[in-house]
Design an enzyme around this catalytic site. Structure first.
Site, PDB file in Angstrom:
ATOM      1  N   ASP A 219       0.845  -1.202   0.000  1.00  0.00           N
ATOM      2  CA  ASP A 219       0.000   0.000   0.000  1.00  0.00           C
ATOM      3  C   ASP A 219       0.885   1.259   0.000  1.00  0.00           C
ATOM      4  OD1 ASP A 219       0.871  -0.211   2.594  1.00  0.00           O
ATOM      5  OD2 ASP A 219      -1.103  -0.036   3.529  1.00  0.00           O
ATOM      6  N   SER A 220       2.219   1.064  -0.029  1.00  0.00           N
ATOM      7  CA  SER A 220       3.124   2.188  -0.300  1.00  0.00           C
ATOM      8  C   SER A 220       2.849   2.725  -1.717  1.00  0.00           C
ATOM      9  CB  SER A 220       4.590   1.756  -0.158  1.00  0.00           C
ATOM     10  OG  SER A 220       4.834   0.569  -0.900  1.00  0.00           O
TER      11      SER A 220
ATOM     12  N   ASP B  82      -1.080  -6.151  -0.422  1.00  0.00           N
ATOM     13  CA  ASP B  82      -1.439  -5.552   0.873  1.00  0.00           C
ATOM     14  C   ASP B  82      -2.939  -5.336   1.008  1.00  0.00           C
ATOM     15  OD1 ASP B  82       0.649  -5.187   2.618  1.00  0.00           O
ATOM     16  OD2 ASP B  82       1.205  -3.215   1.847  1.00  0.00           O
TER      17      ASP B  82
ATOM     18  N   LYS C 169      -1.096  -9.483   2.650  1.00  0.00           N
ATOM     19  CA  LYS C 169      -0.370  -9.039   3.838  1.00  0.00           C
ATOM     20  C   LYS C 169      -1.255  -8.071   4.615  1.00  0.00           C
ATOM     21  CE  LYS C 169       3.278  -6.043   3.688  1.00  0.00           C
ATOM     22  NZ  LYS C 169       2.762  -4.898   4.469  1.00  0.00           N
TER      23      LYS C 169
ATOM     24  N   GLU D 143      -1.322  -5.646   8.511  1.00  0.00           N
ATOM     25  CA  GLU D 143      -0.503  -5.088   9.585  1.00  0.00           C
ATOM     26  C   GLU D 143      -1.095  -5.420  10.953  1.00  0.00           C
ATOM     27  OE1 GLU D 143       0.259  -0.923   8.928  1.00  0.00           O
ATOM     28  OE2 GLU D 143       1.090  -1.297   6.932  1.00  0.00           O
TER      29      GLU D 143
ATOM     30  N   GLU E 141       9.372  -4.406  10.376  1.00  0.00           N
ATOM     31  CA  GLU E 141       9.768  -3.079   9.898  1.00  0.00           C
ATOM     32  C   GLU E 141      10.288  -2.220  11.039  1.00  0.00           C
ATOM     33  OE1 GLU E 141       7.007  -1.079   7.289  1.00  0.00           O
ATOM     34  OE2 GLU E 141       8.200   0.775   7.299  1.00  0.00           O
TER      35      GLU E 141
HETATM   36  O1  KIV Z   1       3.543  -1.160   1.537  1.00  0.00           O
HETATM   37  C1  KIV Z   1       4.740  -1.428   1.646  1.00  0.00           C
HETATM   38  O2  KIV Z   1       5.593  -1.026   0.843  1.00  0.00           O
HETATM   39  C2  KIV Z   1       5.147  -2.246   2.780  1.00  0.00           C
HETATM   40  C3  KIV Z   1       6.623  -2.404   3.001  1.00  0.00           C
HETATM   41  C4  KIV Z   1       7.131  -1.219   3.736  1.00  0.00           C
HETATM   42  C5  KIV Z   1       6.936  -3.672   3.702  1.00  0.00           C
HETATM   43  O3  KIV Z   1       4.337  -2.720   3.513  1.00  0.00           O
END
Ligand code: KIV
Length: 273
Positions: A53-54, A92, A121, A123, A190
């Site tokens: 989600d970056s 994500d 993924k 969090e 992280e």
């Molecule tokens: O969204 C992302 O890029 C991440 C990484 C920082 C692991 O979750």
């Protein structure tokens, strides 16, 4: 292509990551959000791609990951999956797509899997154990993400190292064990002190993937735009391995100059008949 050995699997599956941990072969993961970049990363030999989600604070230009929607993640995931076949593709779950209840997490994870992801993924550690268990029970592999979790940045008081001091370290170890027990196949650590990340890596039987967590993890992940030098700023734990931003800027400037000076298009780039 930097790696052309015929012994490499045609597709990376969960068991290949487990085997890499066993034989202490570092796992490589990079973020990616589109087909053309995914194809380049696949050619470079990356083991796993994270449709992170970056996407929000890199390509979409948001200030953080918070505004990213599930619809946006579905489009990015489908695009990456069209561009790369061999890497394991993890997508994500964005903020707001799983926090209400495990059933919401399952519904959102199903959408990412239908877009082509191999795994999702999310969090959170202990607090997300039920959701991890439910998504896993639905047949969807889950990678957990603990330590600094960008979706809870406000709650954590900004991007800061997590797991410093005995109490925080014990909580982080509990989180790591909880996500493993809930069925996660891997966990991202992280911004965690290297010593703590190495300790967790030894305790867990599932692979740890570090970002700002030192060399003691089973694998490493970086945001591709940081790694390739697309931006003027990147976090201190990241490393710039190339200057793609400079190369693109140079190519675009050359193009503009060639058009302005009537050098492009020339006869060789025109249909003369
Ligand atoms: O969204 C992302 O890029 C991440 C990484 C920082 C692991 O979750």
């Amino acid at each position: 292509m930097t790696d052309s050995t015929s012994a490499r699997p045609r597709k990376i599956h969960l068991q290949h990551l487990a085997e890499m941990k066993q034989r202490r072969e570092p796992i490589t993961m990079l973020t990616c959000y589109d087909a053309i970049t995914a194809h380049i990363l696949e050619e470079a030999g990356v083991d796993t791609i994270l449709v992170g989600d970056s996407y929000g604070n890199t390509l979409l230009g948001y200030g953080s990951t918070i505004p990213v929607t599930l619809d946006e993640m579905v489009v990015a995931t489908a695009s990456v999956c069209r561009g790369a076949k061999r890497p394991l593709i993890v997508a994500d779950l964005p903020f707001g797509s799983y926090e209400e209840a495990p059933a919401q997490g399952v519904r959102s994870a199903v959408r990412l899997m239908k877009a082509g992801a191999n795994a999702v993924k999310l969090e959170g550690g202990l607090r997300q154990a039920d959701t991890i268990a439910k998504i896993t029970a639905a047949g969807i592999p889950v990678c957990a993400h603990i330590g600094f979790t960008p979706q809870s940045e406000s709650n954590l008081g900004g991007p800061r190292v997590q797991g410093r001091g005995e109490e925080q370290e014990a909580r982080l170890v509990d989180d790591a064990v909880a996500v493993q027990d809930a069925g996660a196949f891997a966990v991202v650590l992280e911004m965690v002190p290297a010593k703590v990340a190495a300790k967790i890596t030894k305790i867990l039987s599932i692979p740890t993937i570090g970002i700002g967590a030192g060399a003691g993890c089973d694998g490493q992940v970086l945001v591709w735009t940081d790694m390739a030098g697309m931006t003027t700023w990147s976090p201190s734990f990241s490393k710039t391995f190339g200057n793609v931003g400079d190369a693109l800027r140079g190519a675009a400037a050359d193009y503009c100059n060639a058009v302005k000076s009537h050098q492009f298009p020339d006869d060789s780039h025109s249909f003369l008949k």
